[in-house]
Design an enzyme around this catalytic site. Sequence first.
Site, PDB file in Angstrom:
ATOM      1  N   HIS A  46      -4.066  -1.029  -1.263  1.00 60.52           N
ATOM      2  CA  HIS A  46      -3.945  -0.094  -2.382  1.00 60.52           C
ATOM      3  C   HIS A  46      -3.428  -0.852  -3.598  1.00 60.52           C
ATOM      4  CE1 HIS A  46      -3.565   3.847   0.158  1.00 60.52           C
ATOM      5  NE2 HIS A  46      -4.543   3.060   0.593  1.00 60.52           N
ATOM      6  N   GLU A  48      -0.974  -0.326  -5.576  1.00 61.13           N
ATOM      7  CA  GLU A  48       0.483  -0.502  -5.582  1.00 61.13           C
ATOM      8  C   GLU A  48       0.910  -1.628  -4.652  1.00 61.13           C
ATOM      9  OE1 GLU A  48      -0.284   4.051  -5.742  1.00 61.13           O
ATOM     10  OE2 GLU A  48      -1.240   2.271  -4.880  1.00 61.13           O
ATOM     11  N   CYS A  79       2.532   3.666   0.042  1.00 60.07           N
ATOM     12  CA  CYS A  79       2.914   2.992  -1.200  1.00 60.07           C
ATOM     13  C   CYS A  79       4.283   3.448  -1.681  1.00 60.07           C
ATOM     14  CB  CYS A  79       1.850   3.216  -2.260  1.00 60.07           C
ATOM     15  SG  CYS A  79       0.274   2.438  -1.820  1.00 60.07           S
TER      16      CYS A  79
END
Length: 151
Positions: A46, A48, A79
């Site tokens: 992801h 993040e 995250c």
Amino acid sequence: MQAALEEAKKAAALGEIPIGAVIVRDGAVIACGHNETETRKDPTAHAEMIAIRAAAKALGGWRLTGCQMFVTAEPCSMCAGAIVWARIEKLYIGTMDPKSGACGSVFNIPQEKKLNHFTEIETGLMQEECSCIMKDFFKQLRKKKSEGQYA
């Protein structure tokens, strides 16, 4: 947030869900990332997570104290947990995710009092732009599916 939006555009160009993240310390961008789960075949890729890994590498340690993260869409639980463990000071969110967001929508992990770190959260930065890039992406994806371009 503009830099995070640029990262989101990179994700969209790859066919990834268009989320971008940028980490700032002392007014300077030290790391950025965009979704790469499909590209890397990695469920943890992801925006993040990529930005957190890059920031830790840039700073030479996993504690990102004094850092702020700008992310175009509300982080998921994975995250959000990483944001807490990395000790990110403040999180700026473009648009919220009422279905799976973990920073105020479904859960609020960064501000859970039982955890060892509290992250300040500010929402709605460039909300319209951040929301539109997501809506446009999924509109195009539905169109491709209806045209039989995806099985």
